[in-house]
Design a protein around this motif. Structure first.
Motif, PDB file in Angstrom:
ATOM      1  N   VAL A  56       0.866  -1.178   0.000  1.00  0.00           N
ATOM      2  CA  VAL A  56       0.000   0.000   0.000  1.00  0.00           C
ATOM      3  C   VAL A  56       0.902   1.227   0.000  1.00  0.00           C
ATOM      4  O   VAL A  56       2.101   1.141   0.286  1.00  0.00           O
ATOM      5  CB  VAL A  56      -0.956   0.017   1.211  1.00  0.00           C
ATOM      6  N   SER A  57       0.329   2.365  -0.313  1.00  0.00           N
ATOM      7  CA  SER A  57       1.113   3.595  -0.393  1.00  0.00           C
ATOM      8  C   SER A  57       1.567   4.043   0.986  1.00  0.00           C
ATOM      9  O   SER A  57       0.742   4.361   1.853  1.00  0.00           O
ATOM     10  CB  SER A  57       0.281   4.702  -1.046  1.00  0.00           C
ATOM     11  N   LYS A  58       2.862   4.102   1.187  1.00  0.00           N
ATOM     12  CA  LYS A  58       3.397   4.578   2.462  1.00  0.00           C
ATOM     13  C   LYS A  58       3.107   6.068   2.650  1.00  0.00           C
ATOM     14  O   LYS A  58       2.929   6.537   3.775  1.00  0.00           O
ATOM     15  CB  LYS A  58       4.900   4.313   2.534  1.00  0.00           C
ATOM     16  N   ASP A  59       3.048   6.810   1.550  1.00  0.00           N
ATOM     17  CA  ASP A  59       2.727   8.236   1.665  1.00  0.00           C
ATOM     18  C   ASP A  59       1.305   8.435   2.166  1.00  0.00           C
ATOM     19  O   ASP A  59       1.034   9.349   2.963  1.00  0.00           O
ATOM     20  CB  ASP A  59       2.908   8.932   0.311  1.00  0.00           C
ATOM     21  N   GLN A  60       0.381   7.587   1.711  1.00  0.00           N
ATOM     22  CA  GLN A  60      -0.992   7.689   2.216  1.00  0.00           C
ATOM     23  C   GLN A  60      -1.060   7.304   3.695  1.00  0.00           C
ATOM     24  O   GLN A  60      -1.789   7.928   4.474  1.00  0.00           O
ATOM     25  CB  GLN A  60      -1.925   6.816   1.377  1.00  0.00           C
ATOM     26  N   ILE A  61      -0.308   6.276   4.090  1.00  0.00           N
ATOM     27  CA  ILE A  61      -0.264   5.921   5.508  1.00  0.00           C
ATOM     28  C   ILE A  61       0.258   7.095   6.321  1.00  0.00           C
ATOM     29  O   ILE A  61      -0.304   7.456   7.364  1.00  0.00           O
ATOM     30  CB  ILE A  61       0.615   4.676   5.740  1.00  0.00           C
ATOM     31  N   ARG A  62       1.329   7.703   5.835  1.00  0.00           N
ATOM     32  CA  ARG A  62       1.919   8.835   6.568  1.00  0.00           C
ATOM     33  C   ARG A  62       0.917   9.981   6.700  1.00  0.00           C
ATOM     34  O   ARG A  62       0.837  10.628   7.754  1.00  0.00           O
ATOM     35  CB  ARG A  62       3.177   9.310   5.847  1.00  0.00           C
ATOM     36  N   ASP A  63       0.149  10.237   5.654  1.00  0.00           N
ATOM     37  CA  ASP A  63      -0.873  11.286   5.697  1.00  0.00           C
ATOM     38  C   ASP A  63      -1.892  10.979   6.786  1.00  0.00           C
ATOM     39  O   ASP A  63      -2.292  11.860   7.568  1.00  0.00           O
ATOM     40  CB  ASP A  63      -1.554  11.391   4.334  1.00  0.00           C
ATOM     41  N   CYS A  64      -2.323   9.717   6.864  1.00  0.00           N
ATOM     42  CA  CYS A  64      -3.294   9.328   7.893  1.00  0.00           C
ATOM     43  C   CYS A  64      -2.698   9.451   9.295  1.00  0.00           C
ATOM     44  O   CYS A  64      -3.370   9.908  10.237  1.00  0.00           O
ATOM     45  CB  CYS A  64      -3.766   7.898   7.647  1.00  0.00           C
ATOM     46  N   LEU A  65      -1.455   9.049   9.459  1.00  0.00           N
ATOM     47  CA  LEU A  65      -0.804   9.173  10.763  1.00  0.00           C
ATOM     48  C   LEU A  65      -0.684  10.630  11.175  1.00  0.00           C
ATOM     49  O   LEU A  65      -0.873  10.981  12.350  1.00  0.00           O
ATOM     50  CB  LEU A  65       0.585   8.517  10.725  1.00  0.00           C
ATOM     51  N   ASP A  66      -0.380  11.506  10.208  1.00  0.00           N
ATOM     52  CA  ASP A  66      -0.270  12.938  10.509  1.00  0.00           C
ATOM     53  C   ASP A  66      -1.606  13.522  10.951  1.00  0.00           C
ATOM     54  O   ASP A  66      -1.641  14.555  11.631  1.00  0.00           O
ATOM     55  CB  ASP A  66       0.242  13.695   9.281  1.00  0.00           C
ATOM     56  N   ARG A  67      -2.703  12.875  10.575  1.00  0.00           N
ATOM     57  CA  ARG A  67      -4.028  13.321  11.013  1.00  0.00           C
ATOM     58  C   ARG A  67      -4.383  12.784  12.398  1.00  0.00           C
ATOM     59  O   ARG A  67      -5.448  13.080  12.930  1.00  0.00           O
ATOM     60  CB  ARG A  67      -5.085  12.874   9.994  1.00  0.00           C
ATOM     61  N   GLY A  68      -3.484  11.965  12.957  1.00  0.00           N
ATOM     62  CA  GLY A  68      -3.724  11.424  14.289  1.00  0.00           C
ATOM     63  C   GLY A  68      -4.550  10.163  14.295  1.00  0.00           C
ATOM     64  O   GLY A  68      -5.209   9.857  15.287  1.00  0.00           O
ATOM     65  N   TRP A  69      -4.505   9.384  13.201  1.00  0.00           N
ATOM     66  CA  TRP A  69      -5.287   8.173  13.093  1.00  0.00           C
ATOM     67  C   TRP A  69      -4.414   6.940  13.293  1.00  0.00           C
ATOM     68  O   TRP A  69      -3.253   6.909  12.864  1.00  0.00           O
ATOM     69  CB  TRP A  69      -5.945   8.048  11.715  1.00  0.00           C
ATOM     70  N   ILE A  70      -4.947   5.921  13.924  1.00  0.00           N
ATOM     71  CA  ILE A  70      -4.337   4.599  13.900  1.00  0.00           C
ATOM     72  C   ILE A  70      -4.655   3.982  12.538  1.00  0.00           C
ATOM     73  O   ILE A  70      -5.799   4.014  12.084  1.00  0.00           O
ATOM     74  CB  ILE A  70      -4.902   3.713  15.029  1.00  0.00           C
ATOM     75  N   VAL A  71      -3.646   3.426  11.878  1.00  0.00           N
ATOM     76  CA  VAL A  71      -3.834   2.829  10.556  1.00  0.00           C
ATOM     77  C   VAL A  71      -3.694   1.318  10.668  1.00  0.00           C
ATOM     78  O   VAL A  71      -2.679   0.813  11.150  1.00  0.00           O
ATOM     79  CB  VAL A  71      -2.816   3.383   9.542  1.00  0.00           C
ATOM     80  N   VAL A  72      -4.717   0.609  10.232  1.00  0.00           N
ATOM     81  CA  VAL A  72      -4.748  -0.854  10.269  1.00  0.00           C
ATOM     82  C   VAL A  72      -4.785  -1.360   8.826  1.00  0.00           C
ATOM     83  O   VAL A  72      -5.710  -1.038   8.083  1.00  0.00           O
ATOM     84  CB  VAL A  72      -5.982  -1.358  11.042  1.00  0.00           C
ATOM     85  N   VAL A  73      -3.754  -2.102   8.416  1.00  0.00           N
ATOM     86  CA  VAL A  73      -3.640  -2.570   7.034  1.00  0.00           C
ATOM     87  C   VAL A  73      -3.694  -4.099   7.037  1.00  0.00           C
ATOM     88  O   VAL A  73      -2.703  -4.760   7.341  1.00  0.00           O
ATOM     89  CB  VAL A  73      -2.335  -2.092   6.376  1.00  0.00           C
ATOM     90  N   PRO A  74      -4.840  -4.679   6.710  1.00  0.00           N
ATOM     91  CA  PRO A  74      -4.987  -6.137   6.823  1.00  0.00           C
ATOM     92  C   PRO A  74      -4.536  -6.892   5.579  1.00  0.00           C
ATOM     93  O   PRO A  74      -4.600  -6.393   4.453  1.00  0.00           O
ATOM     94  CB  PRO A  74      -6.496  -6.309   7.017  1.00  0.00           C
TER      95      PRO A  74
END
Length: 330
Positions: A56-74
């Motif tokens: 998956v896109s690491k840049d998209q994960i980073r964007d979500c983390l910067d928003r203060g979200w826990i990211v779960v990638v199954p």
């Protein structure tokens, strides 16, 4: 914990398949006590037959983390040994239930370096690319408790569309000569049902150079795509209603944002337009962006700050707006 080394846990075991999910945590909001964070489920693509959680896109994960979200990638079981409903969709629905039942909280509480993180279960949202978009949409219907909002990035839908039986010559041109039915059907002999496929249609592969046609799974999947048989290979043709998002939209469906490339040659943009129309007809909060000049697999190739990046990022802005209005008890 980094983007290269997420926390990996087993969320489901079935028929000898141990199915894992990667967990990424944002920077903590406070230094003292627990804090509750929204959770986004990020589902990989791969025509239901390929890919895995690290594709998956690491840049998209980073964007979500910067928003203060826990990211779960199954991860999920891959077709065709299981069909779309009983494999990928059911696994991700079970992941959603696993989160709602407090198991992710228990995992975080059990480790010293993650104990301050807890899930805001009123702000669980879903996102997916390609087949992952279809699976993300399935978390909005036929589940006991749907997600709060969905971002669908060029996901397959409207399986009655003639596109789903149309051959794709540009994919067929990439197939090497000599692929036999006997060889590609070795995919059915894999046990347990795999949760990792060696290439993603986003252009990511286990090794550089694209698909490995010496691997029956990759050869099988690309052959089905080329012949217009993806859905036929992955789900019985007599009743596709349970897997088709367009047929499952109701006024109760979660707020949904759609992004699709205007020049998509792998999943026609018409199916997303049909989904968008169904959402609007049912009064669901929704929006859609058609990204100029982009083909199907742009998520892994876009550059941060580019026009495409900024357009697709509006999907995450939409999710953020929806959950900011959600009244949460956490």
């Amino acid at each position: 914990m980094s983007l290269e080394s997420p926390l990996e846990v087993i969320y489901k075991t079935i028929n000898d398949s141990q199915i894992t999910t990667d967990i990424y945590l944002p920077s903590p909001n406070t230094t003292d006590g627990k804090h509750y964070y929204p959770v986004v489920i990020d589902i990989h693509g791969g025509a239901f037959m390929l890919g895995h959680s690290r594709m998956v896109s690491k840049d998209q994960i980073r964007d979500c983390l910067d928003r203060g979200w826990i990211v779960v990638v199954p991860n999920h079981r891959l077709c065709p040994q299981v069909n779309i409903l009983e494999g990928p969709i059911q696994d991700c629905r079970d992941l959603l239930r696993w989160i709602y039942d407090g198991h992710l909280d228990a995992v975080l509480a059990g480790k010293e370096d993650t104990a301050k993180f807890s899930c805001d279960l009123d702000r669980v949202i879903a996102f997916g690319t390609s087949s992952g978009g279809t699976i993300a949409l399935s978390l909005g219907y036929d589940v006991e408790r749907p997600v709060a909002a969905i971002y669908d990035l060029y996901g397959p839908a409207k399986f009655s569309d003639p596109f789903w039986t149309a051959e794709l010559p540009h994919v067929a041109a990439k197939l090497p000569p000599g692929l036999t039915t006997e060889f590609i059907n070795q995919v059915y002999q894999e046990h347990p049902v795999p949760t990792r496929g060696g290439v993603s249609l986003e252009g990511q592969a286990e090794s550089r150079g694209g698909p490995d046609f010496s691997d029956p799974r990759q050869a099988f999947a690309l052959t089905q795509i080329a012949q217009g048989k993806v859905i036929h290979a992955c789900y019985p043709p007599d009743n596709r209603g349970p897997i088709d998002p367009v047929e499952n939209i109701s006024p109760r469906f979660p707020p949904t944002f759609i992004v699709h490339g205007a020049k998509d040659t792998m999943v026609t943009i018409e199916v997303s337009r049909a989904l968008f129309a169904a959402l609007k007809e049912n009064g669901v909060e929704c929006d859609m962006i058609e990204v100029p000049d982009e083909d199907h697999t742009f998520a892994a190739k876009m550059e941060v700050g580019s026009r495409t990046w900024n357009l697709q990022r509006q999907g995450f802005d939409f999710l953020q707006r929806v959950i900011s209005k959600t009244v949460s008890k956490y």
